[in-house]
Design an enzyme around this catalytic site. Structure first.
Site, PDB file in Angstrom:
ATOM      1  N   GLU A 290       0.870  -1.167   0.000  1.00 49.77           N
ATOM      2  CA  GLU A 290       0.000   0.000   0.000  1.00 49.77           C
ATOM      3  C   GLU A 290       0.914   1.226   0.000  1.00 49.77           C
ATOM      4  OE1 GLU A 290      -3.557   1.759   2.852  1.00 49.77           O
ATOM      5  OE2 GLU A 290      -1.684   1.070   3.754  1.00 49.77           O
ATOM      6  N   LYS A 356     -10.176  -3.662   0.744  1.00 50.71           N
ATOM      7  CA  LYS A 356     -10.111  -3.486   2.192  1.00 50.71           C
ATOM      8  C   LYS A 356     -11.505  -3.338   2.786  1.00 50.71           C
ATOM      9  CE  LYS A 356      -7.778  -0.686   5.739  1.00 50.71           C
ATOM     10  NZ  LYS A 356      -6.902   0.494   5.976  1.00 50.71           N
ATOM     11  N   CYS A 406      -3.036  -2.668   5.808  1.00 54.81           N
ATOM     12  CA  CYS A 406      -2.696  -1.685   6.839  1.00 54.81           C
ATOM     13  C   CYS A 406      -3.256  -2.096   8.194  1.00 54.81           C
ATOM     14  CB  CYS A 406      -3.177  -0.300   6.415  1.00 54.81           C
ATOM     15  SG  CYS A 406      -2.433   1.044   7.371  1.00 54.81           S
TER      16      CYS A 406
END
Length: 531
Positions: A290, A356, A406
């Site tokens: 990312e 995500k 993340c």
């Protein structure tokens, strides 16, 4: 107001000092200080303060002050203050993130940090409230001490499920204690939090009993700390790895959109492709993290660069990107964007994508937009993303990749779902560049490592600025590269089909603790049992 002030003054100053001590110890057990051994004693001062908080309201004939447990609202206030200080000392990095990337000025960034601490500290306050309710007016409450580990885990579960920010759960501090972390394969990280709290409660009991009984309890508690902490000294056997992944640490700077000229964009893609290609050591997988780069899956320039890399390296490529979904058939349907990890085959074909699911509030989306319309600027450096729907692993030629993006790595139950659906190796792509050199990147790494432990999976952690690492199923970092440089890590790993008890059954232990705590609140002990 006068009555409230009087009630606050009833809290003994010694109790307030213990609250401050507990907050300081809780800060020190997490990176960067990383004084993890203090975790065994960090909550003890808070428990003692809650159970020795105020003088009795009746006249005492005997010499000395015999302090009683805090009343419920006093206990909430004391633990709430502890929580505010703990979050301020641990999550201080929120200020710099908001100031530098959130588009807000210094007073606003400071205000956001203060509100953040005040909000999440409610859970510390609830813990204090539970201890007070369990203790009643007893001078020495075995019930409150015995149930304090259960109450702590119940509150951690609430913080995970209700607020959605289980940052630095207590058990995370022991991720390097390999023999002890075997518990997490059954209970998740909550079992470690429970065990740490058992020792804290035993130590608190040693300070609450009469002096004549103190020495044996204190020695027993200290002995337990020595035995449990000594697990860090016991080496665990190496876990064989038969595959290699190339994890590209892109080190892409966070720039304004206008700074991404076509020339700079093309040169960045070219350099990342060069760093990625390891012709002499063929990889089973190449991963790009990312990053703040505008890498859109619909952009031909980006797609061609990644497809060419996959063909030249003759391997699968997983790349962090901005996924696009158009809905032209829906009247007025808008284009949806996702924070994604896209998988590209050795033939250069874009085969699948993970979008995500757990987005960062006020970072990747603004919740309740009508209410918080003023906060729209906080997403300007990241994007206003849509939520993904599936945790199904991505199939890279028979290897099932459990991808999470993340800060999804801090959610135990969410990560374990991909392993339960067949993921054979975890891949965490992240951009920790937002945190700078604060303790957040190290805190984030520890939490990701715990996910490998809970599910007995190798974890390939690829970040924009570091820490990029290969992590084995014991949570050990077996390979890494320096932070804040553009480079690639040849990361060893292996695929696993086996599932742990925690992978299969999730947070059963934490829910059991929550149920026990609730039942205990409704069962009133007899006077004899309280004393």
């Amino acid at each position: 107001m006068c009555l409230l002030s009087f009630r606050v003054r009833q809290i003994h100053k010694r109790a307030w000092l213990l609250v401050l001590l507990s907050a300081g110890l809780q800060i020190l057990i997490f990176p960067l200080p990383n004084l993890y051994v203090l975790g065994w004693v960090a909550i003890t001062p808070l428990v003692v303060a809650l159970l020795r908080a105020r003088p009795p309201e009746t006249l005492q004939i005997r010499a000395g002050i015999k302090l009683l447990p805090a009343k419920p609202w006093q206990a909430f206030l004391m633990a709430y203050a502890c929580g505010i200080l703990w979050y301020a000392g641990t999550c201080y990095w929120i200020y710099s993130v908001m100031r530098q990337y959130g588009g807000v000025n210094t007073p606003a960034a400071l205000g956001i940090l203060i509100l953040f601490c005040m909000y999440l500290a409610i859970y510390h306050g609830v813990f204090g409230l539970l201890i007070s309710l369990l203790a009643g007016n007893s001078h020495f409450s075995r019930r409150a001490l015995l149930l304090s580990p259960v109450a702590w885990v119940a509150v951690e579960l609430a913080r995970t499920r209700i607020t959605g920010f289980p940052w630095d759960l207590l058990g995370i501090s022991q991720v390097d204690n390999i023999p002890l972390t075997r518990i997490a394969t059954v209970t998740g990280v909550y079992g470690l939090s429970f065990e740490i709290m058992v020792v804290n409660a035993a130590l608190a009991a040693a300070f609450l009993v009469p002096r004549g009984k103190r020495k044996p309890l204190l020695l027993a508690a200290l002995g337990a700390i020595a035995v449990l902490q000594s697990g860090r000294l016991i080496p665990a056997p190496a876990i064989p790895a038969d595959r290699t992944a190339t994890l590209v640490q892109a080190n892409v700077p966070i720039l304004e959109g206008s700074d991404w000229t076509k020339e700079y964009f093309s040169s960045t893609l070219s350099d990342l492709s060069r760093v990625s290609f390891r012709g002499q050591n063929p990889s089973h997988l190449v991963v790009w993290p990312e990053s703040p780069a505008p890498f859109y899956t619909s952009d031909p320039l980006f797609r061609d660069a990644v497809s060419n890399l996959a063909r030249q390296a003759n391997t699968w490529v997983l790349t962090g990107s901005i996924g696009i979904r158009n809905e032209p058939l829906t009247p007025g349907g808008a284009t949806e964007i996702y924070n994604s990890g896209a998988l590209v085959s050795p033939a250069g074909e874009w085969t699948s994508r993970y979008d995500k699911i757990h987005l960062v509030p006020f970072g990747e989306y603004v919740p309740f937009k009508r209410v918080f319309a003023f906060a729209g600027g906080l997403t300007k450096e990241v994007g206003d993303f849509s939520q993904g729907m599936s945790r199904a692993p991505l199939d890279a030629g028979g290897a099932k990749l459990g991808v999470f993006v993340c800060y999804e790595s801090i959610f135990p139950d969410e990560v374990r779902q991909s392993a339960n659906q067949g993921a054979q190796v975890f891949v965490n792509i992240s951009n920790d560049g937002w945190y700078g050199d604060s303790g957040a990147y190290a805190q984030h790494l520890k939490q990701a490592r715990m996910r490998a432990v809970e599910n007995a999976r190798w974890l390939l952690r690829d970040t924009n600025t570091g820490v990029t690492a290969a992590i084995d199923p014991y949570g050990r970092i077996v390979a890494t590269v320096p932070r804040k440089v553009r480079t690639a890590l040849e990361a060893p790993y292996a695929l696993s089909q086996d599932t742990t008890f925690y992978t299969r059954y999730g947070d059963w232990f934490a829910y059991t603790c929550a149920i026990i705590c609730l039942v205990a609140l409704f069962i009133r002990p007899t006077q004899a049992a309280r004393s």
